[in-house]
Design a protein around this motif. Structure first.
Motif, mmCIF file in Angstrom:
data_model
loop_
_atom_site.group_PDB
_atom_site.id
_atom_site.type_symbol
_atom_site.label_atom_id
_atom_site.label_comp_id
_atom_site.label_asym_id
_atom_site.label_seq_id
_atom_site.Cartn_x
_atom_site.Cartn_y
_atom_site.Cartn_z
ATOM 1 N N THR A 122 0.859 -1.183 0.000
ATOM 2 C CA THR A 122 0.000 0.000 0.000
ATOM 3 C C THR A 122 0.893 1.229 0.000
ATOM 4 O O THR A 122 1.737 1.379 0.883
ATOM 5 C CB THR A 122 -0.931 0.013 1.220
ATOM 6 O OG1 THR A 122 -1.698 -1.193 1.237
ATOM 7 C CG2 THR A 122 -1.883 1.199 1.162
ATOM 8 N N CYS A 125 0.904 5.848 2.521
ATOM 9 C CA CYS A 125 -0.011 5.744 3.664
ATOM 10 C C CYS A 125 0.089 6.995 4.539
ATOM 11 O O CYS A 125 1.157 7.566 4.721
ATOM 12 C CB CYS A 125 0.324 4.512 4.501
ATOM 13 S SG CYS A 125 0.071 2.969 3.609
ATOM 14 N N GLU A 129 -1.960 1.435 11.634
ATOM 15 C CA GLU A 129 -2.338 0.978 12.964
ATOM 16 C C GLU A 129 -2.610 -0.513 12.943
ATOM 17 O O GLU A 129 -2.815 -1.104 11.870
ATOM 18 C CB GLU A 129 -3.555 1.750 13.477
ATOM 19 C CG GLU A 129 -4.766 1.680 12.565
ATOM 20 C CD GLU A 129 -5.862 2.648 12.983
ATOM 21 O OE1 GLU A 129 -5.761 3.207 14.089
ATOM 22 O OE2 GLU A 129 -6.818 2.831 12.209
ATOM 23 N N PHE A 133 -9.509 -7.042 10.808
ATOM 24 C CA PHE A 133 -9.952 -6.974 9.417
ATOM 25 C C PHE A 133 -10.849 -8.167 9.127
ATOM 26 O O PHE A 133 -10.467 -9.302 9.397
ATOM 27 C CB PHE A 133 -8.756 -6.963 8.466
ATOM 28 C CG PHE A 133 -9.177 -6.761 7.026
ATOM 29 C CD1 PHE A 133 -9.439 -5.489 6.543
ATOM 30 C CD2 PHE A 133 -9.349 -7.850 6.181
ATOM 31 C CE1 PHE A 133 -9.854 -5.301 5.226
ATOM 32 C CE2 PHE A 133 -9.760 -7.671 4.867
ATOM 33 C CZ PHE A 133 -10.013 -6.398 4.391
ATOM 34 N N LEU A 135 -12.913 -4.453 9.381
ATOM 35 C CA LEU A 135 -12.994 -3.539 10.520
ATOM 36 C C LEU A 135 -14.170 -3.884 11.416
ATOM 37 O O LEU A 135 -14.076 -3.808 12.639
ATOM 38 C CB LEU A 135 -13.105 -2.090 10.032
ATOM 39 C CG LEU A 135 -11.977 -1.580 9.115
ATOM 40 C CD1 LEU A 135 -12.237 -0.136 8.735
ATOM 41 C CD2 LEU A 135 -10.627 -1.722 9.790
ATOM 42 N N LEU A 151 -3.421 -2.181 9.424
ATOM 43 C CA LEU A 151 -4.439 -1.425 8.688
ATOM 44 C C LEU A 151 -3.762 -0.188 8.105
ATOM 45 O O LEU A 151 -3.255 0.660 8.837
ATOM 46 C CB LEU A 151 -5.585 -1.043 9.620
ATOM 47 C CG LEU A 151 -6.259 -2.217 10.334
ATOM 48 C CD1 LEU A 151 -7.388 -1.716 11.230
ATOM 49 C CD2 LEU A 151 -6.781 -3.250 9.338
ATOM 50 N N MET A 152 -3.753 -0.116 6.791
ATOM 51 C CA MET A 152 -3.006 0.923 6.078
ATOM 52 C C MET A 152 -3.992 1.883 5.424
ATOM 53 O O MET A 152 -4.764 1.489 4.551
ATOM 54 C CB MET A 152 -2.094 0.266 5.017
ATOM 55 C CG MET A 152 -1.106 -0.718 5.616
ATOM 56 S SD MET A 152 -0.282 -1.802 4.403
ATOM 57 C CE MET A 152 -1.524 -3.105 4.212
ATOM 58 N N THR A 153 -3.976 3.132 5.875
ATOM 59 C CA THR A 153 -4.931 4.116 5.382
ATOM 60 C C THR A 153 -4.230 5.115 4.479
ATOM 61 O O THR A 153 -3.146 5.603 4.789
ATOM 62 C CB THR A 153 -5.589 4.854 6.560
ATOM 63 O OG1 THR A 153 -6.256 3.890 7.383
ATOM 64 C CG2 THR A 153 -6.609 5.875 6.067
ATOM 65 N N ARG A 154 -4.877 5.406 3.347
ATOM 66 C CA ARG A 154 -4.306 6.354 2.389
ATOM 67 C C ARG A 154 -5.430 7.042 1.606
ATOM 68 O O ARG A 154 -6.529 6.484 1.461
ATOM 69 C CB ARG A 154 -3.380 5.635 1.418
ATOM 70 C CG ARG A 154 -4.022 4.494 0.643
ATOM 71 C CD ARG A 154 -3.348 4.291 -0.704
ATOM 72 N NE ARG A 154 -3.558 5.454 -1.544
ATOM 73 C CZ ARG A 154 -2.783 5.773 -2.593
ATOM 74 N NH1 ARG A 154 -1.750 5.040 -2.897
ATOM 75 N NH2 ARG A 154 -3.046 6.830 -3.320
ATOM 76 N N ILE A 162 -11.017 8.301 1.599
ATOM 77 C CA ILE A 162 -9.931 7.678 2.351
ATOM 78 C C ILE A 162 -10.168 6.168 2.360
ATOM 79 O O ILE A 162 -11.265 5.714 2.687
ATOM 80 C CB ILE A 162 -9.880 8.197 3.803
ATOM 81 C CG1 ILE A 162 -9.622 9.710 3.819
ATOM 82 C CG2 ILE A 162 -8.796 7.487 4.591
ATOM 83 C CD1 ILE A 162 -8.282 10.140 3.270
ATOM 84 N N THR A 164 -8.949 2.320 3.705
ATOM 85 C CA THR A 164 -8.169 1.531 4.655
ATOM 86 C C THR A 164 -7.978 0.145 4.050
ATOM 87 O O THR A 164 -8.954 -0.538 3.728
ATOM 88 C CB THR A 164 -8.857 1.438 6.018
ATOM 89 O OG1 THR A 164 -8.964 2.758 6.575
ATOM 90 C CG2 THR A 164 -8.046 0.576 6.974
ATOM 91 N N ALA A 166 -5.908 -3.697 3.959
ATOM 92 C CA ALA A 166 -5.201 -4.723 4.726
ATOM 93 C C ALA A 166 -4.673 -5.781 3.759
ATOM 94 O O ALA A 166 -5.102 -5.861 2.605
ATOM 95 C CB ALA A 166 -6.120 -5.359 5.764
#
Length: 349
Positions: A122, A125, A129, A133, A135, A151-154, A162, A164, A166
Motif C-alpha cells: 500500500t 499511507c 495501525e 480486518f 474492521l 491497517l493501512m490508510t491512504r 480515504i 483503509t 489490509a
C-alpha cells in the motif's frame, strides 16, 4: 504460506552517501508503536557499502536489531542489487510488517521487492495501525475476522475519499510512507541494538545498471519540511507577483513561504514548495493558509501543524474547518496590515 512464521516490524533504513535519511528515523518511531500490541521486535534493515558506522544512530531512534547488508555492489542505489538485498532479507528473516519510505528510492524499491516476495504493498499511507480486518465483523462470520492486522490508510480517488487497506492472506504486510507523515521518537542516547550481518551474495547480471556519472544539484530553495513557521499561499493570492505580500510576512516572522498545488500548476512557485498529498507533508509550529480553499489534498499535508491560521475571503472555505484561527476578508488588505503590526510589535520588544 504459514503466516505464523512471520514476526517483527522491519524498516528499510535508507541511507545516501553514508547518511541515514530522516524518513528512516520517522518510520522507526512508527514501527515501535506498531510493535507494542504485537509484542514484536523492531528491526532496521541497513543496506549499503561501508555503512556499519550508522548502526548506533538507528538504535537510538528505536531499532532493537539492525540487519546490515554491506557489499561494494551497494555503494550507490541501483534497483537490482538493492531489491535483491531487501527481498533476500525478507525471505530469510520473515518479517510480519515491512515499512519503506516513499522517497525517490523507496518508490522504486518497495514495489519491486513486494513483487519478488509475492505480497501486496500500500503506497503513500497517512495512517498505520494494528487492528481487526474486516474492521467490523460480518454477521454470522465473526470467526473469520482476523486480528492484529496492519491497517493501512491512504487517500484514494484523487484524495476524494480515504481507503483503509489490509493484506490478510500474505506476508509481509508492506507499506510506503511519505517523509514528514510519521514522527520520530526523541533519541535514546547510548542505546544499542543487536547487529546481524547478512550478505546474500551479489552476482552482476544484465539487470545491473552501470552508473556513469553522479551529478548532484545544489538547490537554493529552503526545505519547507524543516521550517518552524510556514506562510503558505493558494490560488486566491492571485498572481506570482502578489506572493511578495507573503514573502514580506514570512521575513518578519523568520518563516518560509510555501504553496498549494494550484500555485505550482499555475507556474507561480517551484514544486519543492508545494504542501499536500502530491507535495510535501509539513509539521511547522505555525502554518498560515492564505488564499487556500482547504481541499482534502492540501489539508492532508499540513493538518498536523501546531497552530493553523487561515485567511480567506470565502467564509465557507473548508480551510476554516481545520484552522485554529480564521480571518475572513481580503488578503491584500489583511496581510500587509498583519505584517506592519508584527514589525511594530517586534521593534517595540
Amino acid at each position: 504460506m504459514n503466516l505464523e512464521e512471520y514476526k517483527g516490524v522491519f524498516v528499510f533504513a535508507q541511507q545516501v552517501d553514508n547518511v541515514v535519511s530522516g524518513i528512516a528515523y520517522e518510520l522507526l518511531g512508527k514501527a515501535k508503536e506498531l510493535a507494542q500490541p504485537l509484542d514484536a521486535q523492531v528491526t532496521a534493515v541497513l543496506i549499503g557499502s561501508g555503512v556499519k558506522n550508522l548502526v548506533d544512530s538507528l538504535a537510538e531512534y528505536g531499532a532493537d536489531r539492525v540487519i546490515v547488508v554491506d557489499d561494494p555492489e551497494l555503494k550507490e542505489y541501483r534497483t537490482e542489487p538493492y531489491a535483491h538485498a531487501l527481498s533476500s532479507v525478507i525471505n530469510e528473516f520473515k518479517p510480519d510488517i515491512v515499512l519503506v519510505g516513499a522517497t525517490a528510492i523507496g518508490r522504486d524499491l518497495g514495489p519491486t521487492v513486494s513483487a519478488r516476495v509475492a505480497t501486496g504493498l500500500t503506497a503513500d499511507c497517512t495512517v498505520l495501525e494494528i487492528g481487526d480486518f474486516p474492521l467490523v465483523a460480518i454477521p454470522g462470520k465473526e470467526a473469520e475476522q482476523k486480528h492484529n492486522q496492519l491497517l493501512m490508510t491512504r487517500p484514494a480517488f484523487g484524495g476524494n475519499t480515504i481507503a483503509t487497506i489490509a493484506c490478510p492472506n500474505t506476508r509481509p504486510q508492506m507499506a510506503t510512507v511519505r517523509p514528514g507523515v510519521m514522527q520520530k521518537i526523541d533519541p535514546i542516547k547510548g542505546a544499542k541494538a543487536e547487529v546481524v550481518e547478512y550478505n546474500p551474495g551479489f552476482t552482476p547480471n544484465n539487470k545491473y545498471v552501470t552508473i556513469k556519472e553522479v551529478v548532484k544539484a545544489v538547490s537554493d530553495v529552503a526545505d519547507i519540511m524543516d521550517a518552524k513557521i510556514l506562510v503558505s499561499g493558494g490560488r486566491g493570492v492571485g498572481s506570482a507577483e502578489n506572493f511578495k505580500l507573503l514573502e514580506d510576512l514570512a521575513a518578519v516572522l523568520g518563516g518560509t513561504v510555501s504553496c498549494s498545488r494550484a500555485v505550482v500548476d499555475s507556474g507561480w512557485k517551484n514544486k519543492e514548495l508545494q504542501v499536500g498529498q502530491t507535495g510535501k507533508t509539513v509539521r511547522p509550529n505555525v502554518y498560515f493558509a492564505i488564499g487556500i480553499s482547504g481541499a482534502i489534498q492540501h489539508v492532508a499535508g499540513m493538518e498536523e501543524s501546531g497552530i493553523i491560521i487561515a485567511i480567506n475571503k470565502d467564509e465557507d472555505a473548508p480551510i476554516f474547518d481545520v484552522a485554529d484561527y480564521g480571518v475572513v476578508g481580503d488578503l491584500n488588505k489583511i496581510v500587509p496590515q498583519l505584517t506592519a503590526a508584527l514589525k511594530e510589535a517586534i521593534a517595540n520588544k
